[in-house]
Design a protein around this motif. Sequence first.
Motif, short mmCIF file in Angstrom:
data_model
loop_
_atom_site.label_atom_id
_atom_site.label_comp_id
_atom_site.label_asym_id
_atom_site.label_seq_id
_atom_site.Cartn_x
_atom_site.Cartn_y
_atom_site.Cartn_z
N ASN A 35 -23.78 21.29 -83.50
CA ASN A 35 -23.78 19.87 -83.84
C ASN A 35 -23.14 19.07 -82.69
N ASP A 36 -22.36 18.06 -83.02
CA ASP A 36 -21.81 17.18 -81.99
C ASP A 36 -20.69 17.81 -81.16
N SER A 37 -20.24 18.99 -81.55
CA SER A 37 -19.19 19.64 -80.75
C SER A 37 -19.71 20.07 -79.37
N ILE A 38 -21.02 20.05 -79.18
CA ILE A 38 -21.58 20.42 -77.88
C ILE A 38 -21.07 19.52 -76.77
N ASP A 39 -20.66 18.30 -77.12
CA ASP A 39 -20.12 17.38 -76.11
C ASP A 39 -18.81 17.89 -75.50
N LEU A 40 -18.20 18.85 -76.14
CA LEU A 40 -16.98 19.44 -75.60
C LEU A 40 -17.23 20.12 -74.26
N ALA A 41 -18.46 20.53 -74.01
CA ALA A 41 -18.82 21.22 -72.78
C ALA A 41 -19.43 20.29 -71.73
N LYS A 42 -19.10 19.00 -71.82
CA LYS A 42 -19.63 18.02 -70.87
C LYS A 42 -18.49 17.24 -70.24
N ASP A 43 -18.56 17.08 -68.92
CA ASP A 43 -17.56 16.27 -68.23
C ASP A 43 -17.63 14.81 -68.64
N ALA A 44 -18.77 14.39 -69.19
CA ALA A 44 -18.92 13.00 -69.64
C ALA A 44 -18.02 12.70 -70.83
N THR A 45 -17.57 13.72 -71.53
CA THR A 45 -16.67 13.54 -72.65
C THR A 45 -15.26 13.34 -72.12
N LYS A 46 -14.76 12.13 -72.24
CA LYS A 46 -13.44 11.77 -71.71
C LYS A 46 -12.44 11.64 -72.86
N LYS A 47 -11.22 12.03 -72.57
CA LYS A 47 -10.19 11.86 -73.59
C LYS A 47 -9.93 10.37 -73.78
N PRO A 48 -9.80 9.95 -75.01
CA PRO A 48 -9.53 8.53 -75.28
C PRO A 48 -8.16 8.11 -74.73
N GLU A 49 -8.05 6.86 -74.44
CA GLU A 49 -6.77 6.34 -73.96
C GLU A 49 -5.70 6.61 -75.00
N GLY A 50 -4.59 7.11 -74.54
CA GLY A 50 -3.48 7.41 -75.44
C GLY A 50 -3.52 8.81 -76.02
N SER A 51 -4.61 9.52 -75.81
CA SER A 51 -4.69 10.89 -76.32
C SER A 51 -3.83 11.81 -75.45
N PRO A 52 -3.00 12.63 -76.06
CA PRO A 52 -2.11 13.49 -75.27
C PRO A 52 -2.78 14.75 -74.71
N TYR A 53 -4.03 15.01 -75.11
CA TYR A 53 -4.66 16.25 -74.68
C TYR A 53 -6.09 16.03 -74.22
N ASP A 54 -6.49 16.82 -73.24
CA ASP A 54 -7.83 16.77 -72.68
C ASP A 54 -8.58 18.01 -73.15
N LEU A 55 -9.44 17.84 -74.14
CA LEU A 55 -10.13 18.97 -74.76
C LEU A 55 -11.11 19.64 -73.81
N VAL A 56 -11.78 18.87 -72.98
CA VAL A 56 -12.73 19.45 -72.02
C VAL A 56 -11.98 20.35 -71.05
N LYS A 57 -10.85 19.88 -70.57
CA LYS A 57 -10.03 20.68 -69.66
C LYS A 57 -9.55 21.95 -70.36
N MET A 58 -9.16 21.84 -71.61
CA MET A 58 -8.71 23.02 -72.37
C MET A 58 -9.83 24.05 -72.47
N LEU A 59 -11.06 23.58 -72.76
CA LEU A 59 -12.18 24.50 -72.88
C LEU A 59 -12.47 25.17 -71.53
N LYS A 60 -12.42 24.41 -70.45
CA LYS A 60 -12.64 24.99 -69.12
C LYS A 60 -11.61 26.07 -68.82
N GLU A 61 -10.37 25.83 -69.19
CA GLU A 61 -9.31 26.82 -68.97
C GLU A 61 -9.57 28.09 -69.77
#
Length: 145
Positions: free
Chosen positions: A68-94
């Motif tokens: 479903n929409d979780s596929i966006d987790l694997a895209k650099d276009a998915t940016k963490k919202p302002e004020g969010s303490p964590y970068d989910l895309v970066k976490m997945l890459k790690e």
Amino acid sequence: KKKLIVILLLTLFFQPFLYSKEEASNTKKVLIILNDYPYDGSDKSWNALRLAEKLNSEKHTVRIFLINDSIDLAKDATKKPEGSPYDLVKMLKELIKDGVKVKACATCMNRCGKHKNEPYFTKNIKGHMVDLSNWIITSDKVVNF
């Protein structure tokens, strides 16, 4: 006493043939399935990735399947919202860098997500229902977020 020693020696000799290394060391195969857009207002994706990090650090085999929409987790276009303490895309890459296998549903890649037509940060991410089915069958635990 001699019988006990013989039984013990036989047990020690045949143990490697009776149990796989994973069973002997208590490691598990865990599949984590994500469903929702990474920044949907909840902490589901963040908690799923934190769980994956913890399990992987404990030497369990961790696999992540995005649908479903979780596929966006694997895209650099998915940016963490302002004020969010964590970068989910970066976490997945790690996690991928640390050996976690990740696949995204090919059908969902064509029809879901907020960032349609944006590239995925890895070429080997495309998965199919047969992959998900195989991962489910071969996992000791399946967790759905």
